[in-house]
Design an enzyme around this catalytic site. Structure first.
Site, mmCIF file in Angstrom:
data_model
loop_
_atom_site.group_PDB
_atom_site.id
_atom_site.type_symbol
_atom_site.label_atom_id
_atom_site.label_comp_id
_atom_site.label_asym_id
_atom_site.label_seq_id
_atom_site.Cartn_x
_atom_site.Cartn_y
_atom_site.Cartn_z
ATOM 1 N N TRP A 102 -13.466 4.909 99.213
ATOM 2 C CA TRP A 102 -14.050 4.308 100.421
ATOM 3 C C TRP A 102 -12.998 4.080 101.477
ATOM 4 C CZ3 TRP A 102 -18.715 5.535 100.443
ATOM 5 C CH2 TRP A 102 -19.500 5.483 99.296
ATOM 6 N N ASP A 169 -13.166 -3.983 104.988
ATOM 7 C CA ASP A 169 -14.421 -3.559 104.365
ATOM 8 C C ASP A 169 -14.571 -4.396 103.094
ATOM 9 O OD1 ASP A 169 -16.438 -2.364 102.915
ATOM 10 O OD2 ASP A 169 -15.510 -0.372 102.837
ATOM 11 N N LYS A 193 -24.126 -4.072 97.562
ATOM 12 C CA LYS A 193 -23.214 -4.265 96.438
ATOM 13 C C LYS A 193 -23.266 -5.715 95.926
ATOM 14 C CE LYS A 193 -21.761 -0.011 96.644
ATOM 15 N NZ LYS A 193 -20.838 0.371 97.695
#
Ligand SMILES: *Cc1c(COP(=O)(O)O)cnc(C)c1O
Length: 357
Positions: A102, A169, A193
Site C-alpha cells: 500500500w 494512511d 479495515k
C-alpha cells in the site's frame, strides 16, 4: 448471529449490534416509513447521521477545532492521489516511506502529480520491519507513512517527527489505539479495515495546512471543497457512513479508543505468545515491529498445511489465509474481533502441535 470466528483482513468483522442496526435502517430509518437507502442525503434524517458520524470521530480522537472530518469515496486508493493534489506543490517534493504494497501504491499515485521520493524502504528485508527513517526537513512538502501494513503485519510503534507535514494512511489501524492527531496534517483511512463496511474513506485534516499546494485541483480531489460542503459536495455513500457511525457509537459505548487499545493489546499478546511458543510456527514480521492488528505467521513445515487448514476450518475459523504476496497465515484482529476468537485459533495451533509430538 454466526459462530464464525472472522479474521478477515478487509472488509472486516463488525459487531453484531452494528450489523443488526444497519439492517434495521435499510428496512426503515428512525420510524419514518422509508429506508436509509431511499431518502435524500439532504433530508434531516441523513444529515443527522453524517453530523453524528463526524462528531464521533472528533470525540473519539480528541480533535482540536482546526481539524475537519470528511467521509468521502474512492477508498484509500484515491486518497493517495488526493494527498498529493492537496499537499504537493508543483516545484516541491514529498518524502515517502515504503513499507509494503500500500505504501508503494501511495508513491505511484503521488508521482502522477509531482515529485515523490522514497526516503526509507523495507523492501529488501521483505517488509518484515519498519525501516529507520532519516530526518525529513522542511525542504519536503510532507512525509507520508503507512501506520499499519495490513499485508506484511508491521506497525509503527512511534511516529517520525519531520520538519514538514506528516501524512498518514491509517486504513488498517485507525481507532485501534490512541494517537496524537496534532502530529499529523492529514490522516486518511478506508473504512473497511477497522471502522465499517467498504464504500467510504475517512479524512481528518488540519485546515491550517490546506490550500498551500499551489496547483489547480479537480473538484472531487479538493479537500477544501468537501469541507465547505460539510462532506456533501456530491451524494455521499449513505449506507457505509451509517454503518460506520454505528461502529463509532459502539466504540464510544465501550469506553473509547483507550479501552479498545487495551483489548487489542491483550488479543495481540495472546496471538504472538502462541506463535513464539509453538514449535510448529514462525512469525513473519520482526518482533519489535509487529502489528497488533494483523499477525502474519507461517508453518515451519508446509507439509502440515492441509491438516492445519482442515482443523481451523472445522473450528469455525475464517479468513486466516495469508495474502497471496507472502503466503502463510494472517490473523486480522480488528476492533470488533472478540478475544475468544483469538483463543479459538490458539487452541487449534496447540492441538496441531500436540498431535505432532
Ligand atoms: C486496504 C488498504 C488500502 C486500500 O484501501 P482501498 O479502500 O481498497 O482503496 C490502503 N492502505 C492500507 C494500509 C490498506 O490496508
Amino acid at each position: 448471529m454466526s459462530k464464525i470466528h472472522n479474521f478477515s483482513a478487509g472488509p472486516c468483522i463488525l459487531p453484531p449490534q452494528v450489523i443488526e442496526g444497519a439492517a434495521d435502517a435499510v428496512t426503515e430509518l428512525n420510524g419514518i416509513g422509508l429506508s436509509l437507502i431511499e431518502i435524500s442525503h439532504r433530508s434531516k434524517d441523513f444529515v443527522a447521521v453524517m453530523d453524528e458520524a463526524r462528531q464521533l470521530v472528533r470525540e473519539l480522537l480528541n480533535l482540536p477545532d482546526r481539524y475537519e472530518v470528511l467521509f468521502l469515496q474512492g477508498g484509500a486508493s484515491l486518497g493517495f492521489l488526493t494527498t498529493a493534489y492537496n499537499f504537493l506543490s508543483p516545484d516541491g517534493k514529498a518524502a515517502y516511506v515504503n513499507t509494503g504494497t500500500w505504501a508503494k501504491s501511495a508513491v505511484k499515485e503521488a508521482n502522477f502529480v509531482g515529485k515523490a521520493e522514497v526516503v526509507a524502504s523495507s523492501e529488501t528485508e521483505g517488509n518484515k520491519l519498519i525501516p529507520e527513517i532519516p530526518h525529513v526537513g522542511s525542504d519536503y512538502d510532507y512525509l507520508h507513512i503507512t501506520s499499519n501494513n495490513t499485508i506484511y503485519g508491521t506497525q509503527y510503534k512511534s511516529f517520525p517527527k519531520p520538519d514538514c507535514n506528516l501524512i498518514c494512511d491509517m486504513s488498517s489501524d485507525i481507532f485501534s489505539k490512541e494517537i496524537n492527531v496534532e502530529d499529523f496534517a492529514l490522516i486518511y483511512a478506508g473504512a473497511q479495515k477497522n471502522m465499517g463496511p467498504a464504500g467510504t474513506v475517512l479524512y481528518i485534516v488540519d485546515t491550517e495546512k490546506l490550500g498551500k499546494s499551489n496547483r489547480p485541483i479537480p473538484s472531487y480531489l479538493d479537500l477544501q471543497i468537501h469541507i465547505k460542503k460539510e462532506s456533501m459536495f456530491n451524494t455521499p455513500p449513505v449506507f457505509p457512513v451509517y454503518a460506520s457511525m454505528l461502529m463509532l457509537r459502539w466504540l464510544k459505548d465501550l469506553g473509547g479508543v483507550k479501552e479498545i487499545a487495551t483489548l487489542n493489546r491483550q488479543k495481540a499478546d495472546l496471538m504472538y505468545s502462541e506463535i513464539d511458543r509453538n514449535s510448529l510456527f514462525v512469525g513473519h514480521a520482526e518482533a519489535a515491529h509487529r502489528s497488533d492488528m494483523n499477525a502474519t505467521f507461517m508453518l515451519k513445515d508446509e507439509n502440515l498445511g492441509a491438516e492445519f487448514d482442515e482443523m481451523w476450518k472445522a473450528a469455525g475459523i475464517s479468513g486466516i489465509k495469508g495474502h497471496r504476496s507472502i503466503g502463510g497465515y494472517r490473523a486480522s484482529m480488528y476492533n470488533a474481533l472478540p478475544i475468544a476468537s483469538v483463543q479459538a485459533l490458539v487452541d487449534v495451533m496447540k492441538e496441531l502441535e500436540s498431535k505432532k509430538s
